[in-house]
Each structure stands twice: as structure tokens, then as C-alpha cells.
Design a protein around this motif. Structure first.
Motif, short mmCIF file in Angstrom:
data_model
loop_
_atom_site.label_atom_id
_atom_site.label_comp_id
_atom_site.label_asym_id
_atom_site.label_seq_id
_atom_site.Cartn_x
_atom_site.Cartn_y
_atom_site.Cartn_z
N VAL A 1 0.79 -1.21 -0.14
CA VAL A 1 -0.06 -0.16 -0.11
C VAL A 1 0.89 1.38 0.03
N GLY A 2 2.12 1.09 0.05
CA GLY A 2 2.97 2.40 -0.08
C GLY A 2 3.60 2.58 1.33
N LYS A 3 3.64 1.72 2.37
CA LYS A 3 3.64 2.01 3.54
C LYS A 3 5.19 2.27 4.05
N THR A 4 6.17 1.59 3.39
CA THR A 4 7.52 1.77 3.53
C THR A 4 8.09 2.76 2.62
N THR A 5 7.49 2.92 1.57
CA THR A 5 7.60 4.02 0.49
C THR A 5 7.39 5.42 1.46
N THR A 6 6.43 5.44 1.81
CA THR A 6 6.00 6.65 2.86
C THR A 6 6.86 6.78 4.05
N ALA A 7 7.02 5.76 4.80
CA ALA A 7 7.98 5.85 5.92
C ALA A 7 9.56 6.69 5.45
N VAL A 8 9.82 5.81 4.50
CA VAL A 8 11.25 6.45 3.90
C VAL A 8 11.16 7.78 3.42
N SER A 9 10.14 7.90 2.52
CA SER A 9 10.21 9.31 2.04
C SER A 9 9.52 10.48 2.78
N LEU A 10 8.87 10.21 3.88
CA LEU A 10 8.38 11.17 4.63
C LEU A 10 9.54 11.70 5.65
N ALA A 11 10.18 10.50 5.98
CA ALA A 11 11.29 10.77 6.96
C ALA A 11 12.40 11.60 6.34
N ALA A 12 12.82 11.26 5.03
CA ALA A 12 13.78 12.12 4.54
C ALA A 12 13.29 13.59 4.19
N PHE B 1 22.69 1.13 18.24
CA PHE B 1 22.30 0.43 16.89
C PHE B 1 21.60 1.53 15.97
N VAL B 2 21.56 3.04 16.55
CA VAL B 2 21.08 3.98 15.46
C VAL B 2 22.29 4.29 14.61
N LYS B 3 21.84 4.13 13.18
CA LYS B 3 22.77 4.56 12.27
C LYS B 3 22.63 5.93 11.46
N LYS B 4 23.52 6.43 11.47
CA LYS B 4 23.36 7.78 10.49
C LYS B 4 23.21 7.42 8.97
N THR B 5 22.45 8.12 8.27
CA THR B 5 22.33 7.86 7.08
C THR B 5 23.06 9.00 6.08
N ALA B 6 23.26 9.00 4.74
CA ALA B 6 23.93 9.76 3.85
C ALA B 6 23.09 11.29 3.72
N TYR B 7 21.77 11.04 4.34
CA TYR B 7 20.61 12.09 4.01
C TYR B 7 20.52 13.13 5.24
N LYS B 8 20.24 14.24 5.02
CA LYS B 8 20.29 15.53 5.94
C LYS B 8 19.23 15.04 7.10
N ASN B 9 19.93 15.26 8.41
CA ASN B 9 19.23 14.96 9.45
C ASN B 9 18.28 13.74 9.68
N PHE C 1 17.64 1.92 -5.54
CA PHE C 1 19.01 2.65 -5.46
C PHE C 1 19.23 3.08 -4.13
N GLY C 2 18.39 2.73 -3.13
CA GLY C 2 18.88 2.99 -1.84
C GLY C 2 18.89 4.37 -1.42
N GLU C 3 17.67 4.82 -2.31
CA GLU C 3 17.69 6.55 -1.99
C GLU C 3 16.25 6.91 -1.76
N PRO C 4 15.95 7.79 -0.77
CA PRO C 4 14.74 8.15 -0.63
C PRO C 4 14.48 9.23 -2.08
N ILE C 5 13.03 9.43 -2.38
CA ILE C 5 12.69 9.94 -3.65
C ILE C 5 13.15 11.50 -3.62
N ILE C 6 13.17 12.11 -2.54
CA ILE C 6 13.61 13.52 -2.70
C ILE C 6 15.10 13.39 -3.06
N TYR C 7 15.77 12.57 -2.75
CA TYR C 7 17.24 12.57 -3.37
C TYR C 7 17.47 11.95 -4.53
#
Length: 254
Positions: free
Chosen positions: A14-25, A73-81, A225-231
Motif C-alpha cells: 500500500v506504499g507504507k515503507t515508501t511513505t515511511a522512507v520518503s516522509l522521514a527524508a 544501534f542507531v545508524k546515521k544515513t547519508a541524508y540530511k538530519n 537505488f537505496g535513495e529516498p525519492i527527494i534525493y
């Protein structure tokens, strides 16, 4: 103290994970400190922000089941904040392992208490089921976003989920609220999509987000590609929609 928002729907696809990743980014890009918690054993949200699951020294499983400090266990990502509390396939057995733990419905809440103050928003990507993991997520959350695909059986599943949210609220978390219902994979050319939109507006007028997420090829491509849509494609319709959603949530929570 950061606001905790779960993304939940017992239906897959239903787009749950896509939304989680995209909204967080998107929220991170708007200068909010964000943690994405991947509570799905498949770990798609983890890989969706570019984290290699094979290289992890621990995951949400260790915090949830073993009671270890989630901060480790928290990991920084390559994306802002944007940081992530990653998932691992071990999480698939967590529901069985949690059975013997006292107050097992609050295991995730206890885990997040170590790190909640470090973030403005914490988004939890729930598994596509209404089991103990999702119960943990909703018990720990301030609110829940319900991604809803524009399809024939959408409202039927939504009713079941709303009933579950009410049950969690009554038994485990009296403060749990519905942040909003989000229509995903919307195609204005299709009569069915327009019909679903009208029905949700009719029955859930106050809960429905103004933002609607379109069905686009770019949104489908970004995870590989391991990238949120806004990137991955910042000027795409999908990216703009998730930025609008983030802004809508920020305005709502002022």
C-alpha cells in the motif's frame, strides 16, 4: 521530546515503507532531526535509506527482544538530519520471543525512551500485519498514519485497522491518535481512484490528509537505488508530494 508516528496497515503493497522512507527524508530536509525505525523483518526501510543490512552490528531486534540500549544501534544515513534504527531478519521471530517478556506490548516504548529526546520526529515502519510488533509500535506512538492504496478493498481493510487502533487505545495507549489517512498510488485518470477518494472523504473527512501521493515510476525506482525519492529525483511529482505531506504535518503539529 520527539513525536513518535507509526505508519501502519495490515495490507502489504500500500506504499507504507515508501511513505515511511520518503516522509522521514522530507522531514529531515526541512531541518527536523528524524529517526526512522524499521520494525518490518523484511528490512526494506533500512535498505531504502542506503544501509547495508549485512554490515550491521545490531538492530532494533537487539533493543526490542534483548533489552539492549537502542542508542547503540542507531545508524546515521547519508541524508540530511536522517538516522535509522535498522531491522534484521531476526525480527521475524520477535513475536514468539516477546511472549515471555513482562509487559511485552511496551518493549518498543522502553527501547525508544533512550533516544526519543535526540529527535524531533520518530517514524516507525510497521510490518504488514496486526500482530505484536505492530501492537508495540502503536503502544509507543503518539499517532499513526494510515497509507491507503486506491483500490476496491481499501475501505474494508481500513475499517479493520481503525478498530485495531481503537482497541490499542483502550488497552495500551490512551493517547494514541490518528495523524491522518494518506491516499497512495493515486491516478486521477482512473474512476476507481476517484471513487475511493470520495468514499474516504465521506466517512473520514477530518482524518484524510489533503496531500495525495500519485502513482509514479520514480517512486517505484528509488528503493532499488537505496535513495529516498527527494534525493533520487527531487523534482518528480512523488518527491514534491512527500514534501507537501511533511509540511502539512508540521503545520498540523505547530
Amino acid at each position: 521530546m520527539g513525536k513518535i508516528i507509526s505508519l501502519a496497515n495490515q495490507k502489504g503493497g500500500v506504499g507504507k515503507t515508501t511513505t515511511a522512507v520518503s516522509l522521514a527524508a522530507a522531514m529531515g530536509d526541512l531541518n527536523k532531526k528524524v529517526l526512522l525505525v524499521d520494525l518490518d523483518p523484511q528490512g526494506n526501510a533500512t535498505s531504502g535509506v542506503g544501509i547495508d543490512k549485512r554490515q550491521l552490528n545490531g538492530s532494533v531486534y537487539d533493543a526490542l527482544v534483548k533489552g539492549e540500549n537502542s542508542k547503540n544501534f542507531v545508524k546515521k544515513t547519508a541524508y540530511k538530519n536522517l538516522a535509522v534504527l535498522p531491522s534484521h531478519i531476526n525480527l521475524a521471530a520477535a513475536e514468539l520471543e516477546l511472549i515471555d517478556i513482562q509487559k511485552r506490548e511496551y518493549a518498543l516504548k522502553r527501547s525508544l525512551s533512550h533516544i526519543q529526546d535526540y529527535f524531533d520526529y520518530i517514524f516507525i515502519d510497521c510490518p504488514p500485519s496486526l500482530g505484536l510488533l505492530t501492537t508495540n509500535a502503536l503502544s509507543a506512538s503518539d499517532s499513526v498514519i494510515v497509507p491507503l492504496q486506491c483500490e476496491y478493498y481499501a475501505l474494508e481493510g481500513l475499517t479493520q485497522l481503525i478498530n485495531t487502533i481503537r482497541l490499542i487505545k483502550r488497552r495500551y495507549n490512551k493517547y494514541l491518535a490518528i495523524e491522518g489517512i494518506l491516499l497512495t498510488m493515486y491516478d486521477k485518470r482512473l474512476r476507481l481512484c476517484q471513487q475511493v477518494l470520495r468514499e474516504v472523504k465521506k466517512y473520514f473527512p477530518k482524518q484524510l490528509f489533503k496531500t495525495v501521493i500519485p502513482r509514479t515510476v520514480k517512486l517505484s525506482e528509488a528503493p532499488s537505488f537505496g535513495e529516498p525519492i527527494i534525493y533520487y529525483e527531487k523534482n518528480s511529482k512523488g518527491a514534491k508530494s512527500y514534501v507537501e505531506l511533511a509540511e502539512e504535518i508540521l503545520i498540523k503539529n505547530k
